[in-house]
Design a protein around this motif. Structure first.
Motif, short mmCIF file in Angstrom:
data_model
loop_
_atom_site.label_atom_id
_atom_site.label_comp_id
_atom_site.label_asym_id
_atom_site.label_seq_id
_atom_site.Cartn_x
_atom_site.Cartn_y
_atom_site.Cartn_z
N MET A 1 0.85 -1.18 0.00
CA MET A 1 0.00 0.00 0.00
C MET A 1 0.89 1.23 0.00
SD MET A 1 -3.29 0.92 0.11
CE MET A 1 -3.88 -0.73 0.22
N SER A 2 0.52 2.22 -0.78
CA SER A 2 1.38 3.39 -0.88
C SER A 2 1.31 4.24 0.38
CB SER A 2 0.98 4.22 -2.09
OG SER A 2 -0.16 4.99 -1.83
N ARG A 3 2.38 4.93 0.61
CA ARG A 3 2.47 5.79 1.79
C ARG A 3 1.43 6.91 1.76
NH1 ARG A 3 5.52 6.42 6.06
NH2 ARG A 3 6.25 8.46 6.73
N LYS A 4 1.11 7.41 0.57
CA LYS A 4 0.12 8.48 0.45
C LYS A 4 -1.27 8.01 0.89
CE LYS A 4 2.39 11.08 -3.21
NZ LYS A 4 2.30 11.59 -4.58
N VAL A 5 -1.60 6.77 0.57
CA VAL A 5 -2.89 6.22 0.98
C VAL A 5 -2.95 6.09 2.50
CG1 VAL A 5 -4.39 4.19 0.84
CG2 VAL A 5 -3.26 5.04 -1.21
N LYS A 6 -1.87 5.61 3.09
CA LYS A 6 -1.83 5.45 4.54
C LYS A 6 -1.95 6.80 5.25
CE LYS A 6 0.92 1.23 4.84
NZ LYS A 6 2.13 0.62 5.39
N PHE A 42 -11.04 2.75 10.83
CA PHE A 42 -10.18 2.12 11.84
C PHE A 42 -9.88 0.67 11.46
CE2 PHE A 42 -9.91 -0.47 15.70
CZ PHE A 42 -8.77 0.06 16.27
N ILE A 43 -10.89 -0.04 11.01
CA ILE A 43 -10.69 -1.44 10.59
C ILE A 43 -9.77 -1.50 9.38
CG2 ILE A 43 -11.88 -3.46 9.65
CD1 ILE A 43 -14.27 -2.64 11.48
N ILE A 44 -10.01 -0.63 8.40
CA ILE A 44 -9.16 -0.58 7.20
C ILE A 44 -7.72 -0.25 7.59
CG2 ILE A 44 -8.71 0.68 5.05
CD1 ILE A 44 -11.79 0.98 4.81
N HIS A 45 -7.55 0.70 8.50
CA HIS A 45 -6.22 1.09 8.98
C HIS A 45 -5.49 -0.11 9.57
CE1 HIS A 45 -3.17 3.59 11.01
NE2 HIS A 45 -3.39 2.81 12.05
N ASN A 46 -6.18 -0.91 10.36
CA ASN A 46 -5.54 -2.07 10.98
C ASN A 46 -5.24 -3.16 9.97
OD1 ASN A 46 -5.17 -1.87 14.01
ND2 ASN A 46 -7.18 -0.97 13.72
N ILE A 47 -6.08 -3.30 8.96
CA ILE A 47 -5.81 -4.29 7.91
C ILE A 47 -4.58 -3.87 7.10
CG2 ILE A 47 -6.68 -5.24 5.75
CD1 ILE A 47 -9.49 -5.17 7.06
N ILE A 48 -4.52 -2.59 6.75
CA ILE A 48 -3.38 -2.09 5.97
C ILE A 48 -2.08 -2.23 6.76
CG2 ILE A 48 -2.33 0.02 5.05
CD1 ILE A 48 -5.12 0.89 4.18
N ARG A 50 -1.24 -4.43 9.09
CA ARG A 50 -1.19 -5.72 9.80
C ARG A 50 0.23 -6.22 10.01
NH1 ARG A 50 -3.20 -6.41 4.81
NH2 ARG A 50 -2.03 -7.71 3.36
N LYS A 51 1.18 -5.71 9.28
CA LYS A 51 2.58 -6.13 9.48
C LYS A 51 3.08 -5.73 10.87
CE LYS A 51 3.99 -6.08 4.66
NZ LYS A 51 4.87 -5.47 3.65
N TRP A 52 2.49 -4.67 11.44
CA TRP A 52 2.89 -4.25 12.77
C TRP A 52 2.61 -5.36 13.78
CZ3 TRP A 52 0.10 -3.35 17.35
CH2 TRP A 52 0.84 -2.74 18.36
N TYR A 53 1.47 -6.04 13.62
CA TYR A 53 1.12 -7.12 14.55
C TYR A 53 2.10 -8.28 14.42
CZ TYR A 53 -3.28 -4.66 15.16
OH TYR A 53 -4.22 -3.71 15.45
#
Length: 96
Positions: A1-6, A42-48, A50-53
């Motif tokens: 996912m691109s940084r701009k989207v995040k 919030f859910i989309i943010h956590n899906i994007i 998910r590598k943090w988990y």
């Protein structure tokens, strides 16, 4: 996912949280719709992110990493509780 989207998603989430603080100005129906959109982002943010988990149990924990991780996990728990309680108290969006 691109940084701009995040970054864009983070900005939208921040603006929604500020919008939700103005309950007395917006009324209950707009507050519920805003909260629903905030929960979805919030859910989309956590899906994007998910590598943090996956990285939670990798590497060494120094003091600052421990504090950041604790704050993030406590924020996750608070957001989940807000979403659940918001759905339970809903009169418009989740009236079923």
């Amino acid at each position: 996912m691109s940084r701009k989207v995040k970054i864009s998603l983070d900005i939208v989430m921040t603006l929604l949280i500020i919008f939700l603080m103005g309950y007395s100005l917006t009324g209950q129906m707009l507050h519920e719709w805003g909260g629903t959109i905030c929960l979805i982002t919030f859910i989309i943010h956590n899906i994007i992110n998910r590598k943090w988990y996956k990285s939670l149990f990798k590497g060494k924990y120094n003091f600052f990493r421990l504090i950041r991780t604790a704050i993030n996990l406590l924020t996750l728990i608070a957001a989940c509780c807000l979403g659940i309680s918001g759905i339970m108290m809903s009169s418009y969006v989740f009236s079923f």
